[in-house]
Design a protein around this motif. Structure first.
Motif, PDB file in Angstrom:
ATOM      1  N   GLU A   7      68.254 -10.994   2.317  1.00 49.27           N
ATOM      2  CA  GLU A   7      67.750 -10.757   0.960  1.00 49.27           C
ATOM      3  C   GLU A   7      68.055  -9.341   0.468  1.00 49.27           C
ATOM      4  N   ASP A   8      69.060  -8.692   1.025  1.00 51.62           N
ATOM      5  CA  ASP A   8      69.422  -7.332   0.621  1.00 51.62           C
ATOM      6  C   ASP A   8      70.320  -7.405  -0.618  1.00 51.62           C
ATOM      7  N   CYS A  31      67.120 -11.337  -6.066  1.00 53.71           N
ATOM      8  CA  CYS A  31      66.378 -10.489  -5.128  1.00 53.71           C
ATOM      9  C   CYS A  31      65.798  -9.250  -5.812  1.00 53.71           C
ATOM     10  N   ASP A  82      76.198  -8.317   8.544  1.00 50.71           N
ATOM     11  CA  ASP A  82      75.036  -7.555   8.090  1.00 50.71           C
ATOM     12  C   ASP A  82      74.089  -8.438   7.272  1.00 50.71           C
ATOM     13  N   LEU A  83      74.665  -9.358   6.505  1.00 50.58           N
ATOM     14  CA  LEU A  83      73.857 -10.250   5.669  1.00 50.58           C
ATOM     15  C   LEU A  83      72.991 -11.178   6.524  1.00 50.58           C
ATOM     16  N   ARG A  84      73.499 -11.566   7.699  1.00 53.63           N
ATOM     17  CA  ARG A  84      72.696 -12.400   8.592  1.00 53.63           C
ATOM     18  C   ARG A  84      71.434 -11.661   9.045  1.00 53.63           C
ATOM     19  N   LYS A  85      71.546 -10.333   9.172  1.00 52.44           N
ATOM     20  CA  LYS A  85      70.396  -9.521   9.579  1.00 52.44           C
ATOM     21  C   LYS A  85      69.445  -9.261   8.407  1.00 52.44           C
ATOM     22  N   LYS A  86      70.021  -9.133   7.221  1.00 53.73           N
ATOM     23  CA  LYS A  86      69.215  -8.841   6.023  1.00 53.73           C
ATOM     24  C   LYS A  86      69.640  -9.768   4.888  1.00 53.73           C
TER      25      LYS A  86
END
Length: 167
Positions: free
Chosen positions: A18-19, A49, A12-16
């Motif tokens: 800076e979340d 962030c 999921d971090l690869r997609k977002k």
């Protein structure tokens, strides 16, 4: 948290990337495993962030404490103490009661760090304030009852205040 869950978090971090909430979840998984260095890395990224979210700030302070960077943990925790409840609610999206708990738990962290630094008078001052506000406002805590009581006794406060008789 098992490794598969962390793998999913990283996917999921690869997609977002800076979340901040996702970064905080990853940090939490490392913190639970006592891997405070990695927890610090991800909590710091979450804070960078979103510097106004007190959850990220207090998580970072916890990491700093566990890494032995007590002065920095105190500094961050005291920074949160300067914030109004309204500001915490606005930037963290929590209820008033939760904001009050977050802020009061910072007092406990400051007290505990001062204790570790052997500055017992400051530790007692913040711990007394923590319990006074907790009792007055009937606040819950993210800290375990046993942890609070153990720390209370380590500062030799049993004879000075009767906080446990009411529970």
């Amino acid at each position: 948290m098992n490794m598969k869950s962390r793998k999913q978090l990283f996917a999921d971090l690869r997609k977002k990337p800076e979340d901040p909430d996702l970064l905080s979840e990853i940090a939490s998984s490392y913190y639970k495993e006592a891997n405070y260095k990695k927890a610090y890395v991800y909590d710091r990224r979450a804070w960078l962030c979103n510097r106004n979210n007190t959850i990220h700030i207090t998580n970072l302070a916890a990491d700093l404490e566990m890494l032995g960077w007590l002065e920095d943990a105190i500094k961050l925790s005291k920074w949160v103490l300067t914030w109004s409840i309204e500001r915490i609610c606005r930037h963290t999206n929590v209820s008033t009661s939760r904001a009050m708990t977050i802020k009061n738990d910072c007092r406990f962290r400051v007290s505990y760090c001062y204790y570790k630094l052997e500055q017992h008078s400051l530790a007692r001052r913040y711990l007394n304030l923590y319990f006074k506000i907790k009792k007055r406002d009937k606040l819950p805590s993210d800290l375990t009852h046993d942890h609070q009581k153990e720390f209370w006794r380590s500062l030799n406060l049993d004879g000075k205040m009767k906080i446990w008789e009411t529970e």
